[in-house]
Design a protein around this motif. Structure first.
Motif, mmCIF file in Angstrom:
data_model
loop_
_atom_site.group_PDB
_atom_site.id
_atom_site.type_symbol
_atom_site.label_atom_id
_atom_site.label_comp_id
_atom_site.label_asym_id
_atom_site.label_seq_id
_atom_site.Cartn_x
_atom_site.Cartn_y
_atom_site.Cartn_z
ATOM 1 N N ILE A 21 -15.635 -45.584 -24.072
ATOM 2 C CA ILE A 21 -15.368 -46.455 -25.218
ATOM 3 C C ILE A 21 -16.480 -47.485 -25.352
ATOM 4 C CG2 ILE A 21 -13.780 -48.156 -26.198
ATOM 5 C CD1 ILE A 21 -11.520 -46.654 -24.690
ATOM 6 N N ILE A 51 -1.262 -52.142 -23.198
ATOM 7 C CA ILE A 51 -2.708 -52.034 -23.391
ATOM 8 C C ILE A 51 -3.417 -52.913 -22.369
ATOM 9 C CG2 ILE A 51 -4.604 -52.432 -25.006
ATOM 10 C CD1 ILE A 51 -2.759 -50.065 -25.647
ATOM 11 N N THR A 71 -8.975 -51.398 -28.939
ATOM 12 C CA THR A 71 -8.068 -51.385 -27.785
ATOM 13 C C THR A 71 -8.606 -50.514 -26.655
ATOM 14 O OG1 THR A 71 -6.780 -49.460 -28.537
ATOM 15 C CG2 THR A 71 -6.078 -51.640 -29.323
ATOM 16 N N TYR A 72 -8.098 -50.793 -25.458
ATOM 17 C CA TYR A 72 -8.368 -49.994 -24.266
ATOM 18 C C TYR A 72 -7.025 -49.724 -23.587
ATOM 19 C CZ TYR A 72 -13.322 -51.421 -24.574
ATOM 20 O OH TYR A 72 -14.625 -51.638 -24.980
ATOM 21 N N SER A 75 -5.728 -44.312 -24.396
ATOM 22 C CA SER A 75 -6.368 -43.149 -23.775
ATOM 23 C C SER A 75 -6.453 -43.378 -22.270
ATOM 24 C CB SER A 75 -7.766 -42.929 -24.367
ATOM 25 O OG SER A 75 -8.612 -44.044 -24.102
ATOM 26 N N GLU A 94 -7.480 -44.540 -29.608
ATOM 27 C CA GLU A 94 -7.449 -45.980 -29.410
ATOM 28 C C GLU A 94 -7.357 -46.607 -30.791
ATOM 29 O OE1 GLU A 94 -7.117 -47.634 -26.720
ATOM 30 O OE2 GLU A 94 -7.710 -46.234 -25.144
#
Length: 216
Positions: A21, A51, A71-72, A75, A94
């Motif tokens: 990402i 998240i 966002t992280y 996934s 995401e």
């Protein structure tokens, strides 16, 4: 990526999904260090926020400021040999969100973190996920206790980030776009997805920046 290559490239201390990402977002904003919000403690060790992290960037375009959130955690972020070569990384997306600066956010757009985490709770609890042109109500203004017509969200591929293939599978960057109560009702009544609405809005707003002051 094959398992042996994965094991050679990464160790158990690495976060291959997170790095994937970072690599695509850093190409978009190579000169900016994002502001970052991290869940404490992490969800996997008993935290209440699914998240693990949310970054946002400040961008000035045509003399106006907007924020771009990424966002992280939807996934698969961390080292996981069993996920190598999967079709999709965990939920396969995401979320991103572009928001025009709002005059009431003098301390920053912190409400967006809560909005994203609430959506994450729905996804993690239900096991359901989002795809391009899905839409949903926010059960009120997306910025709570705010006089805004934006009371719902539609989803589309982020026009700049698109989708990537990570060591754990494909990840789409799904951008949320704020829609009015009337737009949400129209979509419901027609029984259609939000593709036409998104395409119409992107003609004048190609990055689909949500404006809380938009009335129609």
């Amino acid at each position: 990526m094959e398992l042996e290559e994965y094991k050679e490239k990464y160790s158990e201390d690495d976060a291959p999904g997170w790095l994937s990402i970072d690599s695509v977002v850093e190409k978009l904003y190579p000169k900016q260090e994002p502001k970052h919000w991290a869940a404490t403690p992490h969800y996997m060790v008993g935290g209440t926020d699914p998240i693990d992290g949310i970054s946002f960037y400040e961008i000035e375009s045509d003399g106006e400021l907007y924020y771009h959130f990424v966002t992280y955690g939807f996934s698969n972020l961390y080292y996981d040999e069993e996920s190598v070569g999967a079709d999709f990384s965990k939920f396969g997306f995401e979320l991103t969100f572009r928001l025009k600066a709002f005059d009431l956010d003098k301390e920053g757009p912190n409400w967006v973190f809560h909005l994203l985490q609430n959506i994450a709770r729905y996804v993690f609890d239900s096991g359901k996920w989002f795809e391009p042109y899905h839409f949903m109500p926010a059960n009120g203004p997306i910025r709570t206790e705010t006089d805004t017509a934006i009371t719902g969200l539609a989803f589309c591929l982020d026009p700049e980030l698109g989708e990537i293939n990570t060591p754990h599978g494909n990840v789409q960057f799904l951008q949320m776009y704020g829609i009015t109560d009337q737009e949400y009702k129209d979509l419901q009544e027609k029984g259609e997805d939000a593709e036409e609405l998104i395409k119409n809005h992107s003609k004048d707003n190609p990055l689909l920046i949500t404006d809380l002051n938009r009335k129609s």
